[in-house]
Design a protein around this motif. Structure first.
Motif, PDB file in Angstrom:
ATOM      1  N   LEU A 148      -5.270  -5.327   8.027  1.00  0.00           N
ATOM      2  CA  LEU A 148      -5.772  -4.248   8.617  1.00  0.00           C
ATOM      3  C   LEU A 148      -4.837  -2.948   8.046  1.00  0.00           C
ATOM      4  N   LYS A 165       3.739  -3.954  10.662  1.00  0.00           N
ATOM      5  CA  LYS A 165       4.103  -2.411  10.618  1.00  0.00           C
ATOM      6  C   LYS A 165       4.898  -2.126  11.823  1.00  0.00           C
ATOM      7  N   GLU A 166       4.261  -2.255  12.937  1.00  0.00           N
ATOM      8  CA  GLU A 166       4.760  -2.075  14.152  1.00  0.00           C
ATOM      9  C   GLU A 166       6.398  -2.691  14.277  1.00  0.00           C
ATOM     10  N   PRO A 213       1.389  -8.082  14.039  1.00  0.00           N
ATOM     11  CA  PRO A 213       1.321  -6.478  13.793  1.00  0.00           C
ATOM     12  C   PRO A 213       2.822  -5.898  13.131  1.00  0.00           C
ATOM     13  N   ASN A 235      -3.154 -12.179  13.360  1.00  0.00           N
ATOM     14  CA  ASN A 235      -2.734 -10.697  14.005  1.00  0.00           C
ATOM     15  C   ASN A 235      -1.392 -10.352  14.265  1.00  0.00           C
ATOM     16  N   GLU A 284      -4.945   0.362   8.161  1.00  0.00           N
ATOM     17  CA  GLU A 284      -4.298   1.585   8.911  1.00  0.00           C
ATOM     18  C   GLU A 284      -3.094   1.022  10.027  1.00  0.00           C
ATOM     19  N   LYS A 285      -3.465  -0.086  10.587  1.00  0.00           N
ATOM     20  CA  LYS A 285      -2.735  -0.499  11.927  1.00  0.00           C
ATOM     21  C   LYS A 285      -1.291  -1.152  11.153  1.00  0.00           C
ATOM     22  N   GLY A 286      -1.656  -1.778  10.038  1.00  0.00           N
ATOM     23  CA  GLY A 286      -0.578  -2.363   9.495  1.00  0.00           C
ATOM     24  C   GLY A 286      -0.424  -3.924  10.182  1.00  0.00           C
ATOM     25  N   ILE A 287      -1.796  -4.595  10.456  1.00  0.00           N
ATOM     26  CA  ILE A 287      -1.577  -5.923  10.887  1.00  0.00           C
ATOM     27  C   ILE A 287      -2.185  -6.830  10.107  1.00  0.00           C
TER      28      ILE A 287
END
Ligand SMILES: [Zn+2]
Length: 315
Positions: free
Chosen positions: A77, A98-99, A96, A94, A79-82
């Protein structure tokens, strides 16, 4: 002293990390085994550690790291970097990414699908330099793809575009791991070549080991083995049928072919070109250059740095 970006190729086997200048000069690099079986938390920790090491070394030389790009296999994903799902990392659901990375590194991070990153790498520093519409096919264990149209990766509605390996070529053909039958990947990948050779010869090439590798099929073909030559020609035909459709749909300037199967290039490319000329519209078929990739295993890492650079420029 200058601004730099970091590109990472998170492969199922190796983790490649590099520092690049905005001009694409490779300033520093690290490579180590990924150890995917350790599970996602350890892999993310290892990934973070590698990036930190290069970042700190760069900072000591007075560079500033503007952004980090990671090319990861599977469904991303953007935009969310998932990382939603990944074939090389069965326990990744899933994640995350990027976060997780931004929390520790304190720089903007962007995640891109690895095949898309490889296409961007070839466009920036390899076989696609100066080309605005190109398609990369990676013929490895499977077949990956990245589609760049007018200088942008085509992600599609679900971020899943570019799965060139899973276009159906044979309606009731070999069963593919994706669930479909007769995908291009089942014929034009290293695995497909080995299966074709087994079927055509009725025996393994290396009987002592009981295993055939795609390299052995190329070797046999170079040595004049008629079965191996035929197998490589029919692989080239299948590839050409797939590429002819890509040419008719996208009208690219160039198609770049990477991955290990590229080593058998002279054994399949004539059949591929013949099939393209036979099937695709003449004007785009003549214009499209079919070229081998130039960056080898570095394409994903360099492309991830290209995505990081784009992020840094947008900030
Ligand atoms: Zn498939």
């Amino acid at each position: 002293m200058g601004r730099v970006v970091i590109g990472v190729d998170l492969g199922g086997t190796n983790l490649r990390t590099a520092i690049l200048s905005p001009e694409g000069e490779l300033l520093d690099r690290l490579k180590e085994p990924t150890h995917a079986v350790d599970g996602w938390m350890k892999v993310v920790a290892r990934l973070t550690e590698n990036i930190k090491r290069l970042k700190e070394a760069a900072e000591q030389k007075g560079h500033k790291v503007d952004a980090v790009g990671v090319g990861a296999p599977g469904v991303i994903l953007g935009e969310k970097g998932i990382v939603v799902k990944s074939p090389n990392f069965p326990d990744w659901n899933n994640v995350p990414l990027k976060e997780q990375l931004e929390k520790v590194l304190n720089v903007p991070v962007v995640i891109e699908n690895d095949a898309n990153a490889a296409a961007l790498g070839e466009q920036w520093r390899g076989a696609g330099k100066g080309i605005s519409s190109m398609i990369l096919l990676t013929l490895g264990t499977g077949v990956g793809g990245g589609i760049i149209l007018d200088n942008k990766i085509w992600h599609g509605a679900d971020g899943m575009a570019g799965e060139i390996g899973h276009m159906t070529l044979v309606p009731d053909g070999r069963h593919c791991s994706c669930g479909n039958d007769g995908c291009l990947e089942m014929y034009a990948s290293a695995r497909g070549i080995v299966q074709s050779y087994r079927e055509a010869s009725g025996r393994p090439a290396n009987e002592a080991a009981g295993q055939v590798t795609s390299e052995q099929v190329y070797e046999a073909a170079r040595a004049g083995d008629k079965t191996a030559i035929k197998v490589m020609e029919s692989m080239g035909r299948m590839l050409g049928i797939g590429i002819a459709s890509l040419i008719n749909i996208f009208n690219p300037e160039r198609i770049v072919i990477g991955g290990g199967v590229k080593d058998g290039w002279p054994l399949f490319i004539d059949a591929t070109r013949r099939e393209i000329m036979k099937r695709a519209f003449e004007v785009p078929a003549r214009r499209t250059e079919i070229m081998p990739s130039q960056l080898g295993d570095d394409s994903g890492m360099i492309g991830a740095a290209a995505v990081a650079l784009e992020l840094a420029r947008a900030h």
